[in-house]
Design an enzyme around this catalytic site. Sequence first.
Site, PDB file in Angstrom:
ATOM      1  N   LYS A 149       0.863  -1.184   0.000  1.00 21.53           N
ATOM      2  CA  LYS A 149       0.000   0.000   0.000  1.00 21.53           C
ATOM      3  C   LYS A 149       0.897   1.231   0.000  1.00 21.53           C
ATOM      4  CE  LYS A 149      -1.460   3.028   2.858  1.00 21.53           C
ATOM      5  NZ  LYS A 149      -1.573   4.227   2.025  1.00 21.53           N
TER       6      LYS A 149
ATOM      7  N   GLU B 286      10.162   1.494  10.472  1.00 25.23           N
ATOM      8  CA  GLU B 286      11.194   2.520  10.229  1.00 25.23           C
ATOM      9  C   GLU B 286      10.507   3.864  10.357  1.00 25.23           C
ATOM     10  OE1 GLU B 286      14.287   1.989   9.943  1.00 25.23           O
ATOM     11  OE2 GLU B 286      14.203  -0.178   9.690  1.00 25.23           O
TER      12      GLU B 286
ATOM     13  N   GLU C  50       9.921  16.167  15.440  1.00 27.80           N
ATOM     14  CA  GLU C  50      10.163  16.044  13.995  1.00 27.80           C
ATOM     15  C   GLU C  50       9.221  16.996  13.256  1.00 27.80           C
ATOM     16  OE1 GLU C  50       8.855  12.537  11.747  1.00 27.80           O
ATOM     17  OE2 GLU C  50      10.866  12.438  10.900  1.00 27.80           O
TER      18      GLU C  50
END
Length: 511
Positions: A190, A265, A400
């Site tokens: 996906k 990840e 982030e």
Amino acid sequence: MATDTLASPATLSHTKTRVLKNFIDGEWVDSSTGQTFEDHNPADTRDVVGIFQRSNRADVNAAVEAAKRAFAKWRLVPAPRRAEIVFRAAEILIERKEECARDMTREMGKVLAETRGDVQEAIDAAYYNAGEGRRLFGPTVPSEMPNKFAMAVRQPIGVCGMITPWNFPMAIASWKLLPAVVCGNTCVIKPAQDTPLSTFNLVRALVDAGLPKGVINIVTGFGAEVGTPLAEHPDVRAISLTGSSVVGRIVGGIAAQSFKHCSLELGGKNPMIVLDDANLDLAIEGGLWGAFGTTGQRCTATSRIIVQKGVYREFVERYVDRAKKLKVGNGLDESVQMGPAINAKQLETDLSYVEIGRNEGAKLVCGGNRLDKGEYQYGWFMEPTVFTDVDPKMRIAQEEIFGPVVSIISCDGLEDAIEIANNIEYGLSSALYTKDVNKAFSAIRDLYAGITYINAPTIGAEVHLPFGGTKATGNGHREGGIGAIDFYTEWKSVYVDYSDKLQKAQIDRVD
Ligand code: NAD
């Protein structure tokens, strides 16, 4: 509008809108929802790059079923033969590199030099993993008993689910799909909803190279509607996600329920340390590339620059001067150095962090504004942005952002810098600029991150080395190199007793 087909030679175009269906069992199929979504060019949102299926659980089920059927045959194809297909796909991608790169710039926004690099990474990954088809080494070891043979072999896991982000649309898909198929698994992928086309371009090369039907299936759509059912499916035995730590927690939690192999990840907040003895020209060049390459939208982007006091002032002056001169624009223009944000939401996040930084008391010395006039009016552009006098505890130095916003922090020396660098939720990449080999090796030892660069910025991974990070960056797996082979295989230990009698391990000993 042309409906595309994976089975025919590529006819990539950079202007037309393509309608792409799901790719299941070697066939093009509509989603069972009957709904589609548009993929827009972030540099010019009037440009619709493609129309894709908005899929759901039923489509995932069909794709997993196809992958399961294909697995029964694919696992028995000798690994070197599987690898030859991947090798041929590399050769095909070389021929199509420019077309794939242009498609990618159009759907993702990063500049052509970088999208060529993204395609090159898939080519590199294909060559590397093709080579692994003739290795897939396992240990053959002496048994502790006489007349007994012992070895361990790698076996494929079965159907693997892949969920990918938008920032490296072909490279990240290749890191997952290529080792998985060389190891004998079949896949359902996906892709991110902002960049599905590049996944189709990668799979198109594999299909044209001879990949049998059902070995790789593509189901497009949104996270909760496709990603979650894929992670939940009981016949998916391994799930690999690259994405944010927030989604990583969700997918990891789902995978744990049925004890799936799960590789996550996730995010980063990567520090680059510049010591007083550094080559400043090099550090400035590296810091610009690390922070503003890919518009800061790399998990490994340099988002904190920690500079020793002796060179702080000079570094800031020269760095800001260069950042102001970076050319922002449509990545299809070869002279452009920084493209747009991927979408409206990401741009909003980037701009919100400019406000957060200001309110926290950091000094905004470069950029900070949206660009929306003239050539920028139809895209998601903003200026390269630099904050100085940043306290390491500020949100702009901890969270982030995933945009072209960099925080410069001062430090007393290496020890202080490493403490600042490590005092963070994430642990993906890190960098140190120094000419002192002793300091370099101390930093290699002490920076708690999956990657450390010396005299290079935090970006620039190569496919044959482990890629991944510590803490909230992941769950301990590594992509790239042998780490991916480890993830996509299961060990089977084999004992062959040719003594013709019952030998009891640990009990029958001749002491
Ligand atoms: P994201 O987490 O929003 O989405 C990643 C993928 O997960 C997409 O395909 C998305 O549709 C899917 N998804 C979203 N919600 C889901 C759900 N509930 N269940 C299942 N799937 C779901 O991330 P993004 O915005 O596409 O990418 C940016 C993030 O990816 C950043 O945090 C970046 O650091 C990270 N990233 C990490 C690496 C790495 O290797 N460590 C590499 C690139 C990007």
